[in-house]
Design a protein around this motif. Structure first.
Motif, PDB file in Angstrom:
ATOM      1  N   SER A   1       0.821  -1.215   0.000  1.00  0.00           N
ATOM      2  CA  SER A   1       0.000   0.000   0.000  1.00  0.00           C
ATOM      3  C   SER A   1       0.853   1.263   0.000  1.00  0.00           C
ATOM      4  CB  SER A   1      -0.920   0.006   1.225  1.00  0.00           C
ATOM      5  OG  SER A   1      -0.159   0.086   2.422  1.00  0.00           O
ATOM      6  N   LEU A   2       2.175   1.117   0.149  1.00  0.00           N
ATOM      7  CA  LEU A   2       3.062   2.266   0.196  1.00  0.00           C
ATOM      8  C   LEU A   2       3.479   2.689  -1.208  1.00  0.00           C
ATOM      9  CD1 LEU A   2       5.387   1.163   3.138  1.00  0.00           C
ATOM     10  CD2 LEU A   2       3.294   2.541   3.240  1.00  0.00           C
ATOM     11  N   VAL A   3       3.707   3.972  -1.367  1.00  0.00           N
ATOM     12  CA  VAL A   3       4.114   4.517  -2.668  1.00  0.00           C
ATOM     13  C   VAL A   3       5.637   4.566  -2.731  1.00  0.00           C
ATOM     14  CG1 VAL A   3       4.004   6.508  -4.207  1.00  0.00           C
ATOM     15  CG2 VAL A   3       1.999   5.879  -2.826  1.00  0.00           C
ATOM     16  N   ALA A   4       6.175   4.000  -3.796  1.00  0.00           N
ATOM     17  CA  ALA A   4       7.623   3.995  -3.975  1.00  0.00           C
ATOM     18  C   ALA A   4       8.107   5.342  -4.490  1.00  0.00           C
ATOM     19  CB  ALA A   4       8.023   2.890  -4.938  1.00  0.00           C
ATOM     20  N   ASP A   5       9.383   5.653  -4.258  1.00  0.00           N
ATOM     21  CA  ASP A   5       9.991   6.858  -4.811  1.00  0.00           C
ATOM     22  C   ASP A   5      10.210   6.682  -6.311  1.00  0.00           C
ATOM     23  OD1 ASP A   5      10.011   7.984  -2.323  1.00  0.00           O
ATOM     24  OD2 ASP A   5      12.092   7.406  -1.873  1.00  0.00           O
ATOM     25  N   GLU A   6      10.711   7.730  -6.955  1.00  0.00           N
ATOM     26  CA  GLU A   6      10.885   7.698  -8.399  1.00  0.00           C
ATOM     27  C   GLU A   6      11.810   6.577  -8.867  1.00  0.00           C
ATOM     28  OE1 GLU A   6      12.136  11.499  -9.759  1.00  0.00           O
ATOM     29  OE2 GLU A   6      10.234  12.492  -9.264  1.00  0.00           O
ATOM     30  N   ASP A   7      12.729   6.170  -8.004  1.00  0.00           N
ATOM     31  CA  ASP A   7      13.640   5.083  -8.372  1.00  0.00           C
ATOM     32  C   ASP A   7      13.064   3.705  -8.092  1.00  0.00           C
ATOM     33  OD1 ASP A   7      13.701   5.154  -5.643  1.00  0.00           O
ATOM     34  OD2 ASP A   7      15.879   5.374  -5.456  1.00  0.00           O
ATOM     35  N   GLY A   8      11.790   3.643  -7.665  1.00  0.00           N
ATOM     36  CA  GLY A   8      11.132   2.367  -7.421  1.00  0.00           C
ATOM     37  C   GLY A   8      11.347   1.787  -6.042  1.00  0.00           C
ATOM     38  N   VAL A   9      12.053   2.501  -5.154  1.00  0.00           N
ATOM     39  CA  VAL A   9      12.359   2.018  -3.812  1.00  0.00           C
ATOM     40  C   VAL A   9      11.375   2.602  -2.806  1.00  0.00           C
ATOM     41  CG1 VAL A   9      14.084   1.971  -1.968  1.00  0.00           C
ATOM     42  CG2 VAL A   9      14.797   1.730  -4.359  1.00  0.00           C
ATOM     43  N   ILE A  10      10.850   1.752  -1.924  1.00  0.00           N
ATOM     44  CA  ILE A  10      10.020   2.215  -0.816  1.00  0.00           C
ATOM     45  C   ILE A  10      10.935   2.502   0.364  1.00  0.00           C
ATOM     46  CG2 ILE A  10       8.256   1.561   0.865  1.00  0.00           C
ATOM     47  CD1 ILE A  10       6.946  -0.133  -1.284  1.00  0.00           C
ATOM     48  N   ARG A  11      10.906   3.721   0.863  1.00  0.00           N
ATOM     49  CA  ARG A  11      11.766   4.106   1.978  1.00  0.00           C
ATOM     50  C   ARG A  11      10.914   4.393   3.214  1.00  0.00           C
ATOM     51  NH1 ARG A  11      14.340   5.906  -2.625  1.00  0.00           N
ATOM     52  NH2 ARG A  11      16.541   5.282  -2.746  1.00  0.00           N
ATOM     53  N   ILE A  12      11.381   3.856   4.340  1.00  0.00           N
ATOM     54  CA  ILE A  12      10.695   4.042   5.612  1.00  0.00           C
ATOM     55  C   ILE A  12      11.727   4.576   6.598  1.00  0.00           C
ATOM     56  CG2 ILE A  12       9.345   2.930   7.431  1.00  0.00           C
ATOM     57  CD1 ILE A  12       8.759   0.676   5.381  1.00  0.00           C
ATOM     58  N   ASN A  13      11.628   5.856   6.932  1.00  0.00           N
ATOM     59  CA  ASN A  13      12.581   6.477   7.838  1.00  0.00           C
ATOM     60  C   ASN A  13      11.965   7.736   8.439  1.00  0.00           C
ATOM     61  OD1 ASN A  13      12.941   8.553   5.800  1.00  0.00           O
ATOM     62  ND2 ASN A  13      14.339   7.137   4.754  1.00  0.00           N
ATOM     63  N   GLU A  14      12.766   8.586   9.043  1.00  0.00           N
ATOM     64  CA  GLU A  14      12.242   9.805   9.662  1.00  0.00           C
ATOM     65  C   GLU A  14      11.641  10.777   8.658  1.00  0.00           C
ATOM     66  OE1 GLU A  14      14.705   8.077  12.838  1.00  0.00           O
ATOM     67  OE2 GLU A  14      14.940   8.290  10.671  1.00  0.00           O
ATOM     68  N   ASN A  15      12.046  10.698   7.394  1.00  0.00           N
ATOM     69  CA  ASN A  15      11.592  11.651   6.387  1.00  0.00           C
ATOM     70  C   ASN A  15      10.577  11.080   5.402  1.00  0.00           C
ATOM     71  OD1 ASN A  15      13.433  13.675   7.338  1.00  0.00           O
ATOM     72  ND2 ASN A  15      15.085  12.565   6.302  1.00  0.00           N
ATOM     73  N   SER A  16      10.416   9.780   5.397  1.00  0.00           N
ATOM     74  CA  SER A  16       9.504   9.134   4.460  1.00  0.00           C
ATOM     75  C   SER A  16       8.771   8.004   5.178  1.00  0.00           C
ATOM     76  CB  SER A  16      10.287   8.581   3.256  1.00  0.00           C
ATOM     77  OG  SER A  16       9.415   7.980   2.322  1.00  0.00           O
ATOM     78  N   ASN A  17       7.440   8.032   5.135  1.00  0.00           N
ATOM     79  CA  ASN A  17       6.627   7.038   5.846  1.00  0.00           C
ATOM     80  C   ASN A  17       7.036   6.976   7.326  1.00  0.00           C
ATOM     81  OD1 ASN A  17       5.119   5.886   3.502  1.00  0.00           O
ATOM     82  ND2 ASN A  17       7.175   5.299   2.838  1.00  0.00           N
ATOM     83  N   SER A  18       7.175   8.151   7.932  1.00  0.00           N
ATOM     84  CA  SER A  18       7.682   8.229   9.303  1.00  0.00           C
ATOM     85  C   SER A  18       6.744   7.579  10.315  1.00  0.00           C
ATOM     86  CB  SER A  18       7.944   9.689   9.689  1.00  0.00           C
ATOM     87  OG  SER A  18       6.755  10.459   9.577  1.00  0.00           O
ATOM     88  N   ASP A  19       5.433   7.630  10.074  1.00  0.00           N
ATOM     89  CA  ASP A  19       4.489   6.998  11.000  1.00  0.00           C
ATOM     90  C   ASP A  19       4.710   5.487  11.040  1.00  0.00           C
ATOM     91  OD1 ASP A  19       3.392   9.424  11.592  1.00  0.00           O
ATOM     92  OD2 ASP A  19       1.654   9.198  10.268  1.00  0.00           O
ATOM     93  N   LEU A  20       4.943   4.900   9.862  1.00  0.00           N
ATOM     94  CA  LEU A  20       5.196   3.470   9.810  1.00  0.00           C
ATOM     95  C   LEU A  20       6.543   3.136  10.445  1.00  0.00           C
ATOM     96  CD1 LEU A  20       4.388   0.659   8.953  1.00  0.00           C
ATOM     97  CD2 LEU A  20       5.308   1.127   6.675  1.00  0.00           C
ATOM     98  N   MET A  21       7.531   4.010  10.257  1.00  0.00           N
ATOM     99  CA  MET A  21       8.824   3.801  10.903  1.00  0.00           C
ATOM    100  C   MET A  21       8.659   3.709  12.414  1.00  0.00           C
ATOM    101  SD  MET A  21      11.955   6.338  11.693  1.00  0.00           S
ATOM    102  CE  MET A  21      11.013   6.701  13.187  1.00  0.00           C
TER     103      MET A  21
END
Length: 244
Positions: free
Chosen positions: A197-217
């Motif tokens: 259900s997560l949206v990948a970045d332009e390079d096709g990678v899903i990132r989960i960290n303080e700046n991207s998908n932070s709630d899930l992190m």
């Protein structure tokens, strides 16, 4: 950065492996070694560890700076009077741990401590990894209906301390090397999360960290709070035999 103390119950497991001494006169000093590694329901041979969910983990790293063993008396005293800053730390340094291989840079080596029963193992995680990270987990998963895998990069810079407790206690025998193993159960850590259900970045990678998908992190970090159990070597051997 705010520190959090996590007392976990499932995804990590602490295993005390003891070697028996033949001398009836047991010295007051014991030696302990320390190892940490990731586990899953299925172990891959060349591509990392494969979770029961089908995720294939390619990198799992943790930054650890302190490991401390506490007796029941020390634990109770700490609850009453707070943490003693002068209390002896069994392993101290900047340890970069590859959890897929169970190796550490530098190696933990051996620590000498009094023989006896220890109630808990405290592990302090700090953001000493590359990019000032504390925990890094990278893996591939294939969304339902897709033919190509999607790459996921999870990381956190949050610092935390895990208290691995065992009501029966860890018995450290004098005159022997007592090996302490802490395992991170990746199946539990990432269970019930819909990565598709997560949206990948332009390079096709899903990132989960303080700046991207932070709630899930934060949700994943908080899973560590209910992710720790202690068991002895015999219990682990029995479980492995049942899986064969």
């Amino acid at each position: 950065m705010k520190r959090t103390i996590l007392i976990a119950l499932i995804a990590f497991s602490a295993v005390l492996i003891q070697s028996c001494g033949e001398d009836e006169t047991i010295p007051t000093d014991a030696q302990a070694s320390f190892e940490m590694k990731a586990v899953t329901g299925t172990t891959g041979s060349t591509s990392g560890r494969v979770a029961n969910t089908g995720y294939t983990f390619t990198e799992v790293f943790a930054g650890v700076t302190e490991i401390e063993l506490e007796t029941l008396e020390e634990d109770l005293e700490e609850e009453e009077n707070g943490e003693d800053e002068n209390e002896e730390v069994e392993f101290e340094g900047n340890f970069v741990i590859n959890l897929l291989t169970g190796t550490s840079d530098p190696d933990f080596g051996l620590s000498e401590l009094h023989a006896g029963v220890y109630q808990e193992v405290e592990v302090e995680f700090d953001n000493i990894l590359e990019g000032d990270k504390t925990l890094i987990v990278n893996f591939n998963f294939t969304p339902e209906g897709a033919t190509e895998p999607t790459f996921v990069e999870f990381s956190t810079a949050e610092e935390f301390e895990l208290e691995i407790e065992n009501e029966a206690g860890f018995v450290l025998d004098g005159g022997t090397v007592n090996a302490i193993l802490v395992t991170l159960d990746l199946d539990v850590l990432f269970s019930s999360i819909d990565f598709s259900s997560l949206v990948a970045d332009e390079d096709g990678v899903i990132r989960i960290n303080e700046n991207s998908n932070s709630d899930l992190m934060q949700e994943i970090v908080e899973k560590l709070e209910v992710a720790l159990e202690a068991e002895d070597e015999d219990d682990e051997d029995e479980e492995e035999s049942d899986d064969d």
